[in-house]
Design a protein around this motif. Sequence first.
Motif, short mmCIF file in Angstrom:
data_model
loop_
_atom_site.label_atom_id
_atom_site.label_comp_id
_atom_site.label_asym_id
_atom_site.label_seq_id
_atom_site.Cartn_x
_atom_site.Cartn_y
_atom_site.Cartn_z
N ASP A 27 20.53 33.69 -1.42
CA ASP A 27 21.08 34.58 -2.45
C ASP A 27 22.57 34.34 -2.67
OD1 ASP A 27 22.10 35.63 -0.11
OD2 ASP A 27 21.65 37.72 -0.61
N GLY A 28 23.13 33.35 -1.98
CA GLY A 28 24.54 33.03 -2.16
C GLY A 28 25.48 33.74 -1.20
N THR A 29 24.97 34.68 -0.40
CA THR A 29 25.83 35.37 0.56
C THR A 29 26.09 34.46 1.76
OG1 THR A 29 23.91 36.42 1.62
CG2 THR A 29 25.02 37.64 -0.15
N GLN A 30 27.14 34.80 2.51
CA GLN A 30 27.58 33.95 3.61
C GLN A 30 28.01 34.80 4.79
OE1 GLN A 30 29.31 30.40 2.16
NE2 GLN A 30 30.77 30.20 3.89
N LEU A 31 27.77 34.30 5.98
CA LEU A 31 28.16 34.97 7.22
C LEU A 31 28.90 33.94 8.07
CD1 LEU A 31 27.84 37.69 8.76
CD2 LEU A 31 25.77 36.73 9.81
N ASN A 32 30.19 34.16 8.27
CA ASN A 32 31.04 33.13 8.86
C ASN A 32 31.25 33.32 10.36
OD1 ASN A 32 31.49 31.92 6.33
ND2 ASN A 32 33.13 33.39 5.88
N GLY A 33 31.51 32.20 11.02
CA GLY A 33 31.97 32.20 12.41
C GLY A 33 31.00 32.78 13.41
N VAL A 34 29.73 32.45 13.32
CA VAL A 34 28.74 32.94 14.29
C VAL A 34 28.67 31.94 15.45
CG1 VAL A 34 26.32 33.56 14.66
CG2 VAL A 34 27.42 34.03 12.45
N PRO A 35 28.87 32.38 16.69
CA PRO A 35 28.79 31.46 17.82
C PRO A 35 27.46 30.69 17.82
CG PRO A 35 29.66 33.56 18.52
CD PRO A 35 29.22 33.74 17.11
N VAL A 36 27.54 29.41 18.20
CA VAL A 36 26.36 28.55 18.12
C VAL A 36 25.20 29.11 18.93
CG1 VAL A 36 25.46 26.32 18.89
CG2 VAL A 36 27.58 26.41 17.56
N ASP A 37 25.46 29.56 20.16
CA ASP A 37 24.36 30.07 20.99
C ASP A 37 23.67 31.25 20.32
OD1 ASP A 37 24.91 28.16 22.85
OD2 ASP A 37 25.99 29.50 24.24
N GLU A 38 24.45 32.16 19.73
CA GLU A 38 23.86 33.31 19.05
C GLU A 38 23.09 32.88 17.81
OE1 GLU A 38 26.33 36.62 18.14
OE2 GLU A 38 27.23 36.73 20.14
N ALA A 39 23.64 31.92 17.07
CA ALA A 39 22.98 31.46 15.85
C ALA A 39 21.64 30.84 16.17
CB ALA A 39 23.87 30.45 15.13
N ILE A 40 21.58 30.02 17.22
CA ILE A 40 20.32 29.35 17.58
C ILE A 40 19.27 30.37 17.98
CG2 ILE A 40 19.25 27.87 19.32
CD1 ILE A 40 21.83 26.17 19.21
N VAL A 41 19.65 31.32 18.83
CA VAL A 41 18.69 32.34 19.27
C VAL A 41 18.23 33.19 18.08
CG1 VAL A 41 18.42 34.43 20.66
CG2 VAL A 41 19.56 32.42 21.63
N ALA A 42 19.17 33.55 17.19
CA ALA A 42 18.82 34.40 16.05
C ALA A 42 17.84 33.69 15.12
CB ALA A 42 20.08 34.79 15.29
N ILE A 43 18.10 32.42 14.83
CA ILE A 43 17.18 31.68 13.95
C ILE A 43 15.81 31.58 14.59
CG2 ILE A 43 16.71 29.39 12.99
CD1 ILE A 43 19.76 29.09 12.61
#
Length: 693
Positions: free
Chosen positions: A649-665
């Motif tokens: 939708d064009g929104t963005q979420l910046n600066g998410v730590p890699v470990d958190e991003a991987i677990v969240a996905i």
Amino acid sequence: MPDQAAPVRVELPESFRVPAGTTAGEAMRELDLPNKGPQAVVVVRESDGTLRDLSWAPAQDTEVAPVPADSEEGRSVIRHSTAHVLAQAVQSINPEAKLGIGPPIKDGFYYDFDVDEPFTPEDLKVIEKKMRQIIKSGQRFSRRVYESTDEAREELVGEPYKLELIDDKGAVDDDEIMEVGGAELTAYDNVNPRTGERLWGDLCRGPHVPTTKYIPAFTLTRSSAAYWRGDQNLADLQRIYGTAWESTEAMDTYLDMLAEAEKRDHRRLGAELDLFSFPDELGSGLPVFHPKGGIIRREMEDYSREQHAAAGYEFVNTPHVTKGHLFEMSKHLEWYADGMFPPMHLDAEYNDDGTVRKPGQDYYVKPMNCPMHNLIFNSRGRSYRELPLRLFEFGSVYRYEKSGVIHGLTRARGFTQDDAHIYCAQDQVVEELTTTLKFVLQLLKDYGLDDFYLELSTKDPEKYVGTDELWAEATETLRTVAESSGLDLVPDPGGAAFYGPKISVQVKDALGRTWQMSTIQLDFFLPELFDLEYTAPDGSKQRPVMIHRALFGSIERFFGVLTEHYGGAFPVWLAPVQVVGIPVAEAFAPHLQQVVNRLRGRRVRAEVDHSDDRMQKKIRNHTTAKVPFMLLAGERDVEANAVSFRFRDGTQLNGVPVDEAIVAIDEWEESRRNDSPTAESMSEFLDAARKRR
């Protein structure tokens, strides 16, 4: 009937009395019922369902119900009247045009014409302009009864198709009955409201709106080739389609929906997203799935397999072709041969002189799997302890659909059914039907479809096997189970297969369109035809009851419906590419490659875009490809060992730590959520994950 900017809705009476000799319109005006706006009463309905013009005057006092313009019946009358205006306009422009039929249809109308040249888009504009002139003039629709068929023939001597309808009166289909009338042979004239002069007329049973001013909103949509009575061997005609509504606002809403539906058309998205295609070399209605489409299909199938295994289904597999004798046993060759591909005559052996030493036999590609599942049931003796026996197969079948009805994945000639046949004892039927319906509804919800109603298809009196008593019992059993579900149940008279009644689950998609999905059929007759038996607790041989059940209907059709429901933006768990890494510059690509490698280790479908395109173009490309997670990385992200999320939708979420991003996905994918991730929903998801830790 001018549009009202903000019409005030009134409470229409359920019924009112029309005194003998008084027109329905006069009685309506005495009650001050609306004659303008979306609630304008356009016709009335008698207690037996017969619709009457407002000019109708009963011979005795009669109770009728008002039919407003914004009801389905009211819209149908408006559309039928608009079809007549279309025919009038065409003949006023081209007096040599011959008239076919012009019925209302779902959401619109059409009229068929015999003309020398096909209609062009420019022709439609000219015709529509003429229609607006006719509507603005307020011509009155006036019903007239022919005293005899000879009188009608004399009047319509220049209209060969109308003459044929008159000759065939009483033996025509519903659309044609709309033209020739019921017990009486009638015409409707368009009359000048000031002089009473007849300006045009058409053979028709009606009813119609009182005047053309009761047509507040219409447009012509397209033209196409057609055939008289739908038969390619008969005359070639040209058909003009249009739509008409009770208000401009209602029509605009519909046209907006059509525009959105066109954008969501699964055939268009299938090509744009590289999911599937229909090669000419294969033939009509025979799709192939490309790698990305294959991923979606595999995920759909795998999840279905998991749920079926958990629900006690046993997996079987059957061949694509069989001897014709099998379909003689099942009665398919007696009742369904038109829907089957022609046979292949094989296995004949010949002497040297060409005479037949061993006769050959016909083989057919299978149109359904149930006869083969019956052979599996009959392969050995069965005990009551095995019941209910639930056999499940992703079985490919082939049906000879006429070329005119083939429509992408939703109406194909070759497709794969998620087909199950359940064999149970008589006292298990209600519980098994109830459990099956709950299972079906839950699985559809798991794929993101949750707006349902049920349809009960009953016996076609011209096409069935078995006794009326068993049909009645099976139908009432299904009705009881359907009603106990709490969902709305609507009738489908005569819509059952020849071997038993069925419940079908009707699903509304994101645009509010209805699709038939799962079917559950109760069958007392194929077990009889195949002499299926099981040993009961007392040692006697008993006949099982058979339940036919397809959840998707077909994988291809379900794929097409989901494509349109999601507009190609599939949920993360179904998306062929779930994550794309997009570096701000190539120097940051190794950082994203490490993230992607870790995601792949968790079986997430992820890749890095190493192309030479600029970052903004990459974002546009993958947004168009409807990738749910785009991971961006620049200098700050690399330094902080983080990534920035970009969403569809064009929104963005910046600066998410890699470990958190991987677990969240990974957790988002594992949860099988069907909503599309956004900055807001992912932020909430991350917050919830942090609290759990």
